[in-house]
Design a protein around this motif. Structure first.
Motif, PDB file in Angstrom:
ATOM      1  N   LYS A  10       0.797  -1.254  -0.041  1.00  0.00           N
ATOM      2  CA  LYS A  10      -0.043   0.035   0.181  1.00  0.00           C
ATOM      3  C   LYS A  10       1.039   1.317  -0.118  1.00  0.00           C
ATOM      4  O   LYS A  10       0.590   2.075  -0.786  1.00  0.00           O
ATOM      5  CB  LYS A  10      -1.021   0.099   1.137  1.00  0.00           C
ATOM      6  CG  LYS A  10      -1.794   1.400   1.314  1.00  0.00           C
ATOM      7  CD  LYS A  10      -2.421   1.450   2.707  1.00  0.00           C
ATOM      8  CE  LYS A  10      -3.479   2.635   2.885  1.00  0.00           C
ATOM      9  NZ  LYS A  10      -4.180   2.591   3.912  1.00  0.00           N
ATOM     10  N   ASP A  11       1.778   1.333   0.990  1.00  0.00           N
ATOM     11  CA  ASP A  11       2.536   2.717   1.160  1.00  0.00           C
ATOM     12  C   ASP A  11       3.414   2.904   0.010  1.00  0.00           C
ATOM     13  O   ASP A  11       3.733   3.809  -0.671  1.00  0.00           O
ATOM     14  CB  ASP A  11       3.308   2.562   2.409  1.00  0.00           C
ATOM     15  CG  ASP A  11       2.391   2.617   3.522  1.00  0.00           C
ATOM     16  OD1 ASP A  11       1.191   3.154   3.816  1.00  0.00           O
ATOM     17  OD2 ASP A  11       3.058   2.331   4.789  1.00  0.00           O
ATOM     18  N   ALA A  12       4.036   1.900  -0.437  1.00  0.00           N
ATOM     19  CA  ALA A  12       4.998   1.997  -1.860  1.00  0.00           C
ATOM     20  C   ALA A  12       4.156   2.324  -2.923  1.00  0.00           C
ATOM     21  O   ALA A  12       4.585   3.303  -3.564  1.00  0.00           O
ATOM     22  CB  ALA A  12       5.654   0.559  -1.896  1.00  0.00           C
ATOM     23  N   ILE A  20       1.124   3.705  -3.293  1.00  0.00           N
ATOM     24  CA  ILE A  20       0.737   5.397  -2.983  1.00  0.00           C
ATOM     25  C   ILE A  20       2.126   6.243  -3.217  1.00  0.00           C
ATOM     26  O   ILE A  20       2.047   7.272  -3.959  1.00  0.00           O
ATOM     27  CB  ILE A  20       0.351   5.625  -1.746  1.00  0.00           C
ATOM     28  CG1 ILE A  20      -1.040   4.847  -1.747  1.00  0.00           C
ATOM     29  CG2 ILE A  20       0.047   7.085  -1.728  1.00  0.00           C
ATOM     30  CD1 ILE A  20      -1.848   4.811  -0.451  1.00  0.00           C
ATOM     31  N   ALA A  21       2.962   5.904  -2.702  1.00  0.00           N
ATOM     32  CA  ALA A  21       4.308   6.809  -2.942  1.00  0.00           C
ATOM     33  C   ALA A  21       4.848   6.944  -4.326  1.00  0.00           C
ATOM     34  O   ALA A  21       5.056   7.862  -4.873  1.00  0.00           O
ATOM     35  CB  ALA A  21       5.625   6.071  -1.890  1.00  0.00           C
ATOM     36  N   TYR A  22       4.861   5.655  -5.126  1.00  0.00           N
ATOM     37  CA  TYR A  22       5.351   5.580  -6.446  1.00  0.00           C
ATOM     38  C   TYR A  22       4.179   6.437  -7.225  1.00  0.00           C
ATOM     39  O   TYR A  22       4.463   7.207  -8.049  1.00  0.00           O
ATOM     40  CB  TYR A  22       5.431   4.360  -6.989  1.00  0.00           C
ATOM     41  CG  TYR A  22       6.402   3.309  -6.363  1.00  0.00           C
ATOM     42  CD1 TYR A  22       7.544   3.794  -5.736  1.00  0.00           C
ATOM     43  CD2 TYR A  22       6.204   1.994  -6.299  1.00  0.00           C
ATOM     44  CE1 TYR A  22       8.523   3.184  -5.026  1.00  0.00           C
ATOM     45  CE2 TYR A  22       7.149   1.367  -5.495  1.00  0.00           C
ATOM     46  CZ  TYR A  22       8.185   1.744  -4.732  1.00  0.00           C
ATOM     47  OH  TYR A  22       9.153   1.084  -4.333  1.00  0.00           O
ATOM     48  N   PHE A  23       2.770   6.445  -7.013  1.00  0.00           N
ATOM     49  CA  PHE A  23       2.057   7.198  -7.659  1.00  0.00           C
ATOM     50  C   PHE A  23       2.096   8.583  -7.442  1.00  0.00           C
ATOM     51  O   PHE A  23       2.207   9.310  -8.425  1.00  0.00           O
ATOM     52  CB  PHE A  23       0.506   6.506  -6.986  1.00  0.00           C
ATOM     53  CG  PHE A  23      -0.673   7.612  -7.449  1.00  0.00           C
ATOM     54  CD1 PHE A  23      -1.135   7.635  -8.927  1.00  0.00           C
ATOM     55  CD2 PHE A  23      -1.060   8.268  -6.546  1.00  0.00           C
ATOM     56  CE1 PHE A  23      -2.105   8.359  -9.027  1.00  0.00           C
ATOM     57  CE2 PHE A  23      -2.158   9.206  -6.616  1.00  0.00           C
ATOM     58  CZ  PHE A  23      -2.789   9.173  -8.020  1.00  0.00           C
ATOM     59  N   GLU A  24       2.377   8.890  -6.279  1.00  0.00           N
ATOM     60  CA  GLU A  24       2.592  10.580  -6.186  1.00  0.00           C
ATOM     61  C   GLU A  24       3.921  10.878  -6.604  1.00  0.00           C
ATOM     62  O   GLU A  24       3.906  12.118  -7.229  1.00  0.00           O
ATOM     63  CB  GLU A  24       2.454  10.567  -4.565  1.00  0.00           C
ATOM     64  CG  GLU A  24       1.055  10.269  -4.081  1.00  0.00           C
ATOM     65  CD  GLU A  24       0.804  10.666  -2.859  1.00  0.00           C
ATOM     66  OE1 GLU A  24       1.825  10.858  -1.730  1.00  0.00           O
ATOM     67  OE2 GLU A  24      -0.406  11.115  -2.253  1.00  0.00           O
ATOM     68  N   ALA A  42      -9.838   8.223  -5.541  1.00  0.00           N
ATOM     69  CA  ALA A  42     -10.160   9.388  -4.770  1.00  0.00           C
ATOM     70  C   ALA A  42      -9.242  10.568  -5.074  1.00  0.00           C
ATOM     71  O   ALA A  42      -9.814  11.691  -4.795  1.00  0.00           O
ATOM     72  CB  ALA A  42     -10.461   9.155  -3.234  1.00  0.00           C
ATOM     73  N   HIS A  43      -8.251  10.501  -5.600  1.00  0.00           N
ATOM     74  CA  HIS A  43      -7.212  11.319  -5.790  1.00  0.00           C
ATOM     75  C   HIS A  43      -7.859  12.706  -6.637  1.00  0.00           C
ATOM     76  O   HIS A  43      -8.085  12.371  -7.606  1.00  0.00           O
ATOM     77  CB  HIS A  43      -6.048  11.172  -6.116  1.00  0.00           C
ATOM     78  CG  HIS A  43      -4.751  11.950  -5.929  1.00  0.00           C
ATOM     79  ND1 HIS A  43      -4.482  13.024  -6.877  1.00  0.00           N
ATOM     80  CD2 HIS A  43      -3.821  11.892  -4.867  1.00  0.00           C
ATOM     81  CE1 HIS A  43      -3.359  13.779  -6.390  1.00  0.00           C
ATOM     82  NE2 HIS A  43      -3.009  12.849  -5.258  1.00  0.00           N
ATOM     83  N   ALA A  69      -5.074   0.951  -1.360  1.00  0.00           N
ATOM     84  CA  ALA A  69      -4.056   1.921  -2.255  1.00  0.00           C
ATOM     85  C   ALA A  69      -4.876   2.333  -3.281  1.00  0.00           C
ATOM     86  O   ALA A  69      -5.060   3.511  -3.865  1.00  0.00           O
ATOM     87  CB  ALA A  69      -2.715   1.461  -2.506  1.00  0.00           C
ATOM     88  N   TRP A  70      -5.845   1.526  -3.989  1.00  0.00           N
ATOM     89  CA  TRP A  70      -6.586   1.492  -5.013  1.00  0.00           C
ATOM     90  C   TRP A  70      -7.519   2.818  -4.863  1.00  0.00           C
ATOM     91  O   TRP A  70      -8.096   3.657  -5.582  1.00  0.00           O
ATOM     92  CB  TRP A  70      -7.125   0.312  -5.552  1.00  0.00           C
ATOM     93  CG  TRP A  70      -8.253   0.374  -6.585  1.00  0.00           C
ATOM     94  CD1 TRP A  70      -9.253   0.151  -6.897  1.00  0.00           C
ATOM     95  CD2 TRP A  70      -7.866   0.939  -8.027  1.00  0.00           C
ATOM     96  NE1 TRP A  70      -9.815   0.624  -7.888  1.00  0.00           N
ATOM     97  CE2 TRP A  70      -9.026   0.921  -8.873  1.00  0.00           C
ATOM     98  CE3 TRP A  70      -6.728   1.535  -8.629  1.00  0.00           C
ATOM     99  CZ2 TRP A  70      -8.946   1.481 -10.140  1.00  0.00           C
ATOM    100  CZ3 TRP A  70      -6.723   2.017  -9.945  1.00  0.00           C
ATOM    101  CH2 TRP A  70      -7.900   1.991 -10.719  1.00  0.00           C
TER     102      TRP A  70
END
Length: 235
Positions: A164-166, A168-172, A204-205, A198-199
């Motif tokens: 999850k954290d990874a 989201i971090a790569y996405f951002e 929602a972003h 994460a999805w």
């Protein structure tokens, strides 16, 4: 579907039933891996494998159980053929099945693929050496992403760390590399509770307008002219 863009994407790309002659190249590449008994000592930087107990893995086993299946390779071929991207980024090369499909789907598609495991990366480089539009970089994603020279990517495929954290971090980290027509593709969006969360975060972003959920893959679009909508379809 109210969106003509999404309707065309689903009907003309995801549901495209044409039997392209290039599909034989996808099958041949995967069959080469399936017949190969080479052993790779894998250094896993992600969430690990649910199918392998040892870090010593044969390429035939990897191709059969953890690499991109043929049906999915055909989908990535169609994605490349349909959108005709100029620059593609892949996080997680593995044996290069998806890289290969994206490369032959559109020959002008310049692909950068990042693989954390040195031995897997070397193997994929050897297998794909004749494709000048594939550049495989060895290293941890968090180290390579800040050094990418490309200003933007038309397609980014996230398939390297089911965490999850990874994710989201790569996405951002890669949002600045997206343009209005970019597509982010996330693999195994329901692989775990964390990936499902994460999805949900990505959907929602505020930068995301449209998503298409096929259960195994999640497609993300940033088209500012689109109303925010989320679609679920079967493949």
């Amino acid at each position: 579907m109210h969106s003509p863009f999404v309707y065309d994407f689903v009907t003309k790309c995801l549901y495209d039933k044409n039997q392209y002659s290039d599909y034989s190249k996808l099958s041949a590449y995967r069959n080469t891996l399936l017949r190969n008994g080479d052993i790779i000592v894998v250094e896993d930087f992600g969430s690990g494998s649910r199918k392998f107990k040892s870090n010593k893995r044969s390429t035939s086993q990897m191709a059969r159980t953890s690499s991109t299946p043929l049906k999915r390779a055909k989908l990535f071929y169609r994605l490349s053929k349909y959108f005709k991207p100029k620059n593609t980024l892949e996080l997680g090369t593995s044996l290069g099945v998806a890289s290969h499909a994206l490369a032959i789907g559109h020959s002008d598609n310049q692909i950068v693929s990042i693989e954390g495991c040195p031995n897997t990366s070397l193997y994929a480089k050897t297998q794909l050496s004749k494709y000048e539009n594939i550049n495989i970089i060895t290293g941890a994603f968090e180290n390579i992403i800040p050094r990418l020279k490309e200003d933007c990517f038309d397609i980014i495929f996230f398939d390297g760390n089911h965490n999850k954290d990874a994710t989201i971090a790569y996405f951002e980290a890669l949002l600045p590399k997206a343009n209005n027509h970019s597509i982010f593709v996330f693999d195994d969006i329901y692989w775990s509770k964390g990936m499902t969360e994460a999805w949900a975060y990505i959907k929602a972003h505020t930068s995301v307008t449209v998503t298409v959920d096929t259960f195994h893959l999640g497609f993300v679009f940033f088209r500012k002219e689109q109303a925010k909508q989320h679609f679920k379809i079967r493949l």
